[in-house]
Design a protein around this motif. Structure first.
Motif, PDB file in Angstrom:
ATOM      1  N   UNK A 188       0.858  -1.186   0.000  1.00 59.59           N
ATOM      2  CA  UNK A 188       0.000   0.000   0.000  1.00 59.59           C
ATOM      3  C   UNK A 188       0.894   1.236   0.000  1.00 59.59           C
ATOM      4  N   UNK A 189       0.499   2.247  -0.742  1.00 61.17           N
ATOM      5  CA  UNK A 189       1.387   3.393  -0.925  1.00 61.17           C
ATOM      6  C   UNK A 189       1.364   4.355   0.265  1.00 61.17           C
ATOM      7  N   UNK A 190       2.435   5.135   0.370  1.00 63.53           N
ATOM      8  CA  UNK A 190       2.560   6.166   1.402  1.00 63.53           C
ATOM      9  C   UNK A 190       2.814   7.477   0.679  1.00 63.53           C
ATOM     10  N   UNK A 191       2.164   8.568   1.136  1.00 67.29           N
ATOM     11  CA  UNK A 191       2.445   9.891   0.548  1.00 67.29           C
ATOM     12  C   UNK A 191       3.623  10.470   1.293  1.00 67.29           C
ATOM     13  N   UNK A 192       4.698  10.705   0.589  1.00 61.21           N
ATOM     14  CA  UNK A 192       5.892  11.244   1.232  1.00 61.21           C
ATOM     15  C   UNK A 192       5.978  12.722   0.879  1.00 61.21           C
ATOM     16  N   UNK A 193       5.949  13.599   1.904  1.00 58.89           N
ATOM     17  CA  UNK A 193       5.926  15.043   1.654  1.00 58.89           C
ATOM     18  C   UNK A 193       7.243  15.665   2.058  1.00 58.89           C
ATOM     19  N   UNK A 194       8.076  15.935   1.038  1.00 58.88           N
ATOM     20  CA  UNK A 194       9.288  16.712   1.271  1.00 58.88           C
ATOM     21  C   UNK A 194       8.889  18.174   1.407  1.00 58.88           C
ATOM     22  N   UNK A 195       9.764  19.048   1.958  1.00 62.84           N
ATOM     23  CA  UNK A 195       9.414  20.457   2.099  1.00 62.84           C
ATOM     24  C   UNK A 195       8.975  21.076   0.778  1.00 62.84           C
ATOM     25  N   UNK A 196       9.613  20.631  -0.348  1.00 65.25           N
ATOM     26  CA  UNK A 196       9.321  21.308  -1.609  1.00 65.25           C
ATOM     27  C   UNK A 196       8.618  20.437  -2.628  1.00 65.25           C
ATOM     28  N   UNK A 197       8.415  19.183  -2.362  1.00 64.16           N
ATOM     29  CA  UNK A 197       7.683  18.332  -3.315  1.00 64.16           C
ATOM     30  C   UNK A 197       7.147  17.084  -2.615  1.00 64.16           C
ATOM     31  N   UNK A 198       6.296  16.361  -3.334  1.00 66.45           N
ATOM     32  CA  UNK A 198       5.723  15.139  -2.765  1.00 66.45           C
ATOM     33  C   UNK A 198       5.913  13.972  -3.722  1.00 66.45           C
ATOM     34  N   UNK A 199       6.017  12.784  -3.178  1.00 67.72           N
ATOM     35  CA  UNK A 199       6.058  11.577  -4.015  1.00 67.72           C
ATOM     36  C   UNK A 199       5.142  10.528  -3.409  1.00 67.72           C
ATOM     37  N   UNK A 200       4.732   9.609  -4.266  1.00 69.62           N
ATOM     38  CA  UNK A 200       3.964   8.472  -3.779  1.00 69.62           C
ATOM     39  C   UNK A 200       4.904   7.272  -3.791  1.00 69.62           C
ATOM     40  N   UNK A 201       5.018   6.632  -2.643  1.00 68.42           N
ATOM     41  CA  UNK A 201       6.027   5.590  -2.496  1.00 68.42           C
ATOM     42  C   UNK A 201       5.352   4.304  -2.027  1.00 68.42           C
ATOM     43  N   UNK A 202       5.745   3.133  -2.480  1.00 73.28           N
ATOM     44  CA  UNK A 202       6.796   2.895  -3.470  1.00 73.28           C
ATOM     45  C   UNK A 202       6.282   3.009  -4.893  1.00 73.28           C
ATOM     46  N   UNK A 203       7.150   3.410  -5.766  1.00 75.35           N
ATOM     47  CA  UNK A 203       6.820   3.462  -7.188  1.00 75.35           C
ATOM     48  C   UNK A 203       7.466   2.252  -7.850  1.00 75.35           C
TER      49      UNK A 203
END
Lengths: 551, 504
Positions: free
Chosen positions: A257-272
């Motif tokens: 199941x994916x996790x939303x990873x929020x960096x200060x300047x961008x976001x990614x959906x992990x794992x890809x």
């Protein structure tokens, strides 16, 4: 190299069919495993560090199923969208800037599964993480903590938590001081002002990457839902480590199941886990391996290696590389996959048609002539190491060390410098052979090393010959005769022998050899104090000549 | 009739003179020949059934310290009886002992033997000692004491029956040291006597043909001794090329036979040539201190021309123009300049290939390399690497397999397989393994593969490169039947002397 012990019965569950240990030992080498041991009910194999995805039963089974043709092509991994959120705090950017995560639900880990998981982590720490420096992994019980999670960095004494395998709370700096893992990995964080920490919504500590997890989120056979955290200094290592682990857990029955990873300047959906697309020219693969495979055959070979493949043009195949593969850098890596999929065992050896004429090196040729002369006059060859230490090389020979080539990190004090001469080694040989019959006449023709700052390597390799004669009446005249016999038979027309002084030789019985006014060697009776040092009872006469002038 | 040599004749005649039966010592005295000669002759005569050897037991007797004391002073019972006689044949025991000047410890012994020899009796009520019969002047035991005191030792079996019985007495009294030996006595057999009766003449024989005999032609009138050609002679050990060196030479010869050219480079290299030029990332485990010897002095070396270094650096970082992803890290010049003891000969190979770009190229080396490892029965810190390289327009992985098969078959290794493997600078890669029936196990012979584009491009090499490298010592251990690699560098003269020459 990492190893994995495959219990047959458990391995068969992953394979989905029955296979004997003999059959395992026979087939696994063809996909890149070394067989270490074959037991009654297990096979212990070693794998190369480029294939960290082989670090679990799931990974090995996945590859073998493909090779045997039982299940080929790209393995499919679903990533269900999840609600878990992970914040990456600005504070970590200076100490451990990257983190990715995944959730795996509905896993059923038995005791073997827990062991498997732990070993997998160790292999990943080593193979991908370079001993946790580039990347490190934490596996947590998701059900005891609450999203959103935050990866942050805090003052060393501001937070206390119970580290894994302990019962009492410790501060971060106490962990580095006292905990076994803290002591082992403190160098990765102790230089920073703030230490990395992973906490949940309520500030509960999951782990202190890359040092230790918290006891709170310990995984047991009752754990059903996992939270995977992977942090590091190298984004690619972090990503690949996560992919290897997540896919192995999926093969063990979990749902990713994916996790939303929020960096200060961008976001990614992990794992890809989207496979990477690469192109392979069929002709290139055929040229390298020496085959004439069609596109279709190439596709079959790639699929046996669990890659996705389809024809996209004349002689061009598009290859989908699964996310857990860390080793595919270039088209040439796909060529090897074709060869493995085809089967190394099926590749018939051929002989290159290149016509060439062989030639040996002058130095080795000369050394062989010296060997013929020296054995011809009754000397037996010895072979010593080129590494030695100051005591054996200088002190025992009554000499002061000068311009030594010194090793920075010798594993044993025996070998701490490179030899400058051959003679000390021959003296040691006489010492070790004291109980054998006399006369003893030994020689060595080999390399010594001297400093030469004019060279790119600052050191040069010189070919020397040295000989010792040891018996009750060994003397100067004898060694001089042998030395001259050597020089004359090497074709020298002229040389000079002049009185010389040297700490290792007896005064008045020492001479230097000159060729074209250049000093190339020394001969004489070895000093009795040196004989005492080497515990020798018989006199020793010796010579040593630098052959570089003669080559 | 059996032929007898000079010394055999002399020995046989000496025994005849000694009555047909004698010890070696006696024959030595009689014949004047040395011991060893007689032993050899006797052995030969025994084989010819003219003599036989009898084994005779000998009991050598000698006095111990107490025995020597009694021999000098007389037996204690003798002292006591003499005193009693002087006291008139009957006297109180105390008085007798006092007069006899006997040591206290000998009193019970003296009394015991007085009774046993029936010389006197003790009345226990009155403690009076009564002479029974006048003892003989010197008993057999006293004679033996005297004899042994004079001669030091005697052979029991050679004594008179009387003295032989005294041996038993003195033995019981614990006055003797006894040593039993087996003595060989040589005796002439029936056939021997027949041979003697036929007549034996001693003709002088010559053992060594000398220049004098040849020049003067005296050999014509001389009897040259016939040798026992089956007798063992002393062992001779030839001076020898070291067994490991012989195998190095054989490996070199095989390469030369296959048309390869030898290359030779420095033992100390910069990390650049040892690792970076071969696309080994600077954080690769093999580059760590545990595996590689780094130098403390001198510490750093130089780098080749900038364009080459830059190309290597870029390839590591992002793949440069090779189409590769690279390793994705910041390449360091300092790291590349560190001096190391080369961990493989491939450092020289890549340097050579960067300068010789026109194919076909076939090069090899069998040379020294280093690994920072503790010396054990399977590892040494330095060893020799066999390396072979083929560069040509259309060479393939299968060609590499064929080249290797040919190479190793010349060392008698025919059951060779090629398994997939991994090396940072080759792709495809493989390892050659060899089956050892004794261990029921496949053993690695060498690593092999085709140089990666990331290695070739910065060097400007445009053709496929086949490469393999493996330990020479492993091959030497198989060839020489060794289990411990250290034996190859122990330089035991005994081992070198006894190891046969390499005939592969």
């Amino acid at each position: 190299m990492p190893t994995i012990n495959l219990n047959r019965e458990r391995f068969c569950k992953f394979l989905g069919r029955d296979i004997t240990v003999q059959e395992m030992a026979k087939q696994l080498p063809w996909i890149g495993f070394d067989i270490e041991e074959v037991g009654q009910d297990y096979v212990k194999v070693e794998f190369n560090p480029n294939r960290v995805d082989f670090c679990s039963y799931a990974g090995v089974a996945r590859a073998l199923k493909g090779f045997m043709g039982w299940e080929t092509g790209l393995p499919k991994y679903e990533v269900n969208p999840g609600k878990t959120v992970l914040f990456i705090d600005e504070a970590v950017s200076g100490v451990r800037p990257y983190m990715l995560a995944a959730v795996v639900r509905n896993v059923k880990l038995d005791e073997d599964g827990i062991v498997d998981l732990m070993e997998m982590q160790e292999d990943l720490h080593w193979g991908v993480g370079r001993d946790r420096r580039k990347a490190s992994i934490g596996v947590h019980n998701l059900d005891v903590v609450e999203s959103p999670f935050t990866f942050t960095a805090v003052e060393p004494n501001s937070v206390r938590f119970v580290p894994l395998d302990k019962t009492d709370e410790m501060s971060l700096s106490e962990i580095l001081e006292k905990h076994e893992k803290g002591k082992a990995y403190r160098h990765l964080v102790d230089w920073a002002e703030k230490y990395p920490l992973l906490v949940d919504r309520d500030g509960k500590v999951l782990s202190m990457p890359p040092v230790i997890n918290g006891e709170l989120t310990r995984v047991s056979s009752r754990t059903r839902n996992l939270f995977l955290d992977i942090t590091g200094t190298d984004h690619r290592a972090v990503e690949k480590g996560l992919h290897v682990l997540a896919t192995a857990l999926a093969d063990m029955g979990g749902e990713i199941e994916s996790v939303k990873v929020r960096y200060p300047d961008h976001s990614v959906v992990s794992p890809d886990l989207t496979p990477e697309k690469m192109r392979l020219r069929v002709a290139y693969a055929n040229e390298m391996v020496g085959l004439r495979l069609s596109e279709k055959q190439v596709i079959e070979c790639l699929e046996r290696c669990r890659l996705g493949a389809r024809k996209v043009g004349e002689g061009i195949v598009e290859v989908a590389v699964p996310a857990y593969r860390i080793d595919v850098l270039h088209e040439v890596d796909l060529v090897e996959e074709v060869a493995i999929g085809y089967g190394y065992q099926r590749l018939k050896p051929t002989f290159p048609r290149s016509v060439t004429i062989g030639q040996e090196q002058q130095a080795h040729r000369l050394a062989n002539v010296v060997r013929k002369i020296m054995t011809g006059v009754g000397f037996t060859e010895v072979m010593n190491f080129t590494l030695t230490n100051e005591r054996w090389h200088y002190e025992m020979m009554r000499r002061k060390p000068k311009n030594i080539i010194e090793i920075a990190n010798p594993v044993s004090a025996e070998y701490s410098i490179a030899r400058q001469e051959l003679l000390p080694g021959l003296m040691k040989n006489l010492m070790d052979n004291k109980h054998e019959s006399f006369p003893q006449r030994l020689f060595e023709v080999s390399d010594v090393m001297h400093i030469n700052m004019g060279l790119e390597t600052r050191c040069e390799r010189l070919l020397h010959v040295a000989a010792v004669s040891s018996h009750a009446t060994a003397n100067f005249t004898e060694t001089k005769s042998y030395a001259e016999a050597l020089l004359a038979n090497l074709g020298l027309k002229r040389w000079d022998i002049k009185a010389a002084e040297h700490q290792s030789f007896l005064e008045g019985r020492t001479a230097a050899v000159y060729v074209r006014s250049k000093r190339i060697g020394l001969l004489g009776e070895v000093h009795p104090e040196a004989l005492n040092n080497f515990e020798l009872d018989n006199p020793v006469s010796a010579f040593e000549i630098n052959l570089e002038e003669i080559v | 009739m059996v032929e007898l040599r000079e010394n055999e004749r002399k020995t046989l005649l000496a025994i005849e003179r000694l009555g047909g039966k004698a010890s070696v010592e006696q024959i030595t005295n009689e014949s004047g020949l040395p011991d060893s000669t007689i032993m050899r002759a006797a052995l030969a005569l025994q084989e010819k059934k003219l003599l036989k050897t009898l084994e005779k037991k000998q009991t050598i007797i000698e006095l111990n310290d107490e025995g020597k004391l009694h021999a000098k002073q007389g037996l204690p019972e003798r002292h006591l009886i003499n005193a009693l006689i002087k006291l008139g044949g009957k006297a109180p025991i105390e008085k007798t002992v006092e007069n006899a000047k006997l040591e206290r410890r000998f009193v019970p012994i003296a009394l015991g033997w007085l009774r046993r020899k029936n010389w006197a009796a003790l009345d226990t009520k009155t403690t009076m000692l009564q002479l029974l019969e006048k003892p003989e002047k010197e008993g057999a035991d006293e004679k033996l004491l005297k004899l042994l005191n004079e001669k030091g030792q005697a052979i029991s079996e050679d004594l008179s029956p009387e003295l032989q019985s005294a041996v038993q007495i003195l033995k019981r009294r614990k006055l003797l040291e006894i040593d039993e030996k087996t003595k060989r006595v040589i005796e002439i057999t029936e056939a021997g006597w027949k041979r003697i009766r036929r007549g034996i003449k001693v003709i002088s024989e010559v053992t060594q043909l000398t220049p004098e005999l040849i020049i003067t032609e005296k050999w014509r009138r001389t009897k040259l001794r016939k040798f026992d050609v089956t007798a063992p002679g002393p062992t001779i050990y030839p001076a020898k090329i070291h067994p490991l060196q012989q195998i190095i030479q054989r490996a070199r010869e095989i390469f030369l036979e296959m048309g390869f050219t030898e290359i030779r480079g420095p033992l100390i290299e910069t990390a650049f040539w040892n690792f970076d030029a071969l696309f080994q990332p600077q954080d690769h485990p093999a580059r760590e201190m545990m595996d590689t010897f780094y130098l403390a002095n001198p510490k750093a070396g130089g780098l080749p021309k900038k364009s080459l270094v830059d190309a290597v650096a870029k390839t590591h970082e992002d793949g440069w123009t090779t189409g590769s992803k690279g390793w994705g890290y910041k390449w360091s010049h300092e790291e590349a300049q560190r001096l190391v003891l080369r961990t493989h000969t491939t450092s020289e190979t890549i340097k050579y290939l960067s300068k010789h770009k026109t194919p076909p190229t076939k090069v090899f080396s069998v040379d020294r390399v280093y690994r920072n490892e503790k010396v054990t029965y399977i590892h040494t810190a330095e060893f020799h690497q066999i390396e072979g390289i083929v560069v040509d327009k259309h060479v393939t992985l299968r060609d590499l397999m064929g080249t290797l098969k040919t190479f190793y078959s010349r060392f008698g290794l025919r059951k060779v397989q090629f398994w997939p493997c991994y090396f940072p600078y080759t792709e495809p890669s493989a390892q050659a393994v060899f089956y050892v029936p004794k261990l029921k196990h496949w053993i690695e012979l060498c690593g092999m593969g085709m140089f990666r584009p990331e290695v070739l491009a910065p060097m400007g090499i445009k053709y496929p490169v086949l490469a393999w490298g493996g330990g020479l010592e492993r091959l030497a251990m198989i060839e020489l039947g060794l289990d411990d690699i250290r034996a190859l560098y122990g330089n035991s003269l005994n081992w070198i002397r006894r190891t046969q020459m390499c005939r592969r």
